[in-house]
Motif scaffolding. Structure first.
Motif, PDB file in Angstrom:
ATOM      1  N   CYS A  46       0.828  -1.213   0.000  1.00  0.00           N
ATOM      2  CA  CYS A  46       0.000   0.000   0.000  1.00  0.00           C
ATOM      3  C   CYS A  46       0.861   1.261   0.000  1.00  0.00           C
ATOM      4  O   CYS A  46       0.632   2.204   0.742  1.00  0.00           O
ATOM      5  CB  CYS A  46      -0.984   0.020   1.178  1.00  0.00           C
ATOM      6  N   SER A  47       1.906   1.240  -0.849  1.00  0.00           N
ATOM      7  CA  SER A  47       2.767   2.411  -0.884  1.00  0.00           C
ATOM      8  C   SER A  47       3.075   2.913  -2.290  1.00  0.00           C
ATOM      9  O   SER A  47       3.664   3.978  -2.426  1.00  0.00           O
ATOM     10  CB  SER A  47       4.085   2.123  -0.151  1.00  0.00           C
ATOM     11  N   GLU A  70      -4.838   4.032   2.141  1.00  0.00           N
ATOM     12  CA  GLU A  70      -5.254   3.705   0.777  1.00  0.00           C
ATOM     13  C   GLU A  70      -5.986   4.897   0.157  1.00  0.00           C
ATOM     14  O   GLU A  70      -5.708   5.279  -0.975  1.00  0.00           O
ATOM     15  CB  GLU A  70      -6.151   2.464   0.748  1.00  0.00           C
ATOM     16  N   LEU A  86      -7.093   0.214  -4.467  1.00  0.00           N
ATOM     17  CA  LEU A  86      -5.806  -0.449  -4.689  1.00  0.00           C
ATOM     18  C   LEU A  86      -6.067  -1.939  -4.535  1.00  0.00           C
ATOM     19  O   LEU A  86      -6.531  -2.388  -3.482  1.00  0.00           O
ATOM     20  CB  LEU A  86      -4.761   0.040  -3.703  1.00  0.00           C
ATOM     21  N   CYS A  88      -4.212  -4.322  -4.007  1.00  0.00           N
ATOM     22  CA  CYS A  88      -3.460  -4.979  -2.927  1.00  0.00           C
ATOM     23  C   CYS A  88      -4.209  -4.926  -1.604  1.00  0.00           C
ATOM     24  O   CYS A  88      -3.883  -5.658  -0.670  1.00  0.00           O
ATOM     25  CB  CYS A  88      -2.070  -4.371  -2.775  1.00  0.00           C
ATOM     26  N   GLN A  89      -5.205  -4.082  -1.519  1.00  0.00           N
ATOM     27  CA  GLN A  89      -5.972  -3.932  -0.278  1.00  0.00           C
ATOM     28  C   GLN A  89      -7.305  -4.666  -0.316  1.00  0.00           C
ATOM     29  O   GLN A  89      -8.076  -4.618   0.640  1.00  0.00           O
ATOM     30  CB  GLN A  89      -6.205  -2.441   0.009  1.00  0.00           C
TER      31      GLN A  89
END
Length: 108
Positions: A46-47, A70, A86, A88-89
């Motif tokens: 989350c970057s 996010e 996102l 990934c989340q």
């Protein structure tokens, strides 16, 4: 174990449905299946926001609200909209079987 179907859409190659086990994230499913437009440079931390997707409107209310970090990243993305997340989340659960997401043009 029942598999979960996720459909990834992009302007260049159309729609592609993959089947994955109900664990991990949408980003991990995309990377494992070489889905175009999901770079995931940070590996799910989350970057980096290189796993940005637009969630189909029929699915957006079934997802938990984004965490503040996010939301902060998505806010500044080109092409972000009200269904931007996102990947990934987005934790995969059996309730997300049939999920449809679209990769932004900028990532395709």
């Amino acid at each position: 174990m029942n598999l979960i179907k996720i459909t990834f859409q992009d302007a260049a190659s159309g729609a592609r449905t993959v089947e994955v086990e109900p664990n991990g994230t949408v980003m991990e499913a995309a990377v494992l299946n070489n889905v175009a437009g999901i770079v995931a440079e940070c590996g799910g931390g989350c970057s980096c926001a290189t796993c940005h997707v637009h969630v189909d409107e029929q699915w957006i209310d079934r997802l938990p609200a984004p965490a503040p970090e996010e939301g902060d990243l998505v806010e500044f993305l080109d092409g972000a909209g009200p269904t931007s997340r996102l990947s990934c989340q987005l934790e995969l659960t059996p309730q997300l079987d049939g999920l449809v997401v679209r990769t932004p043009h900028a990532q395709g």
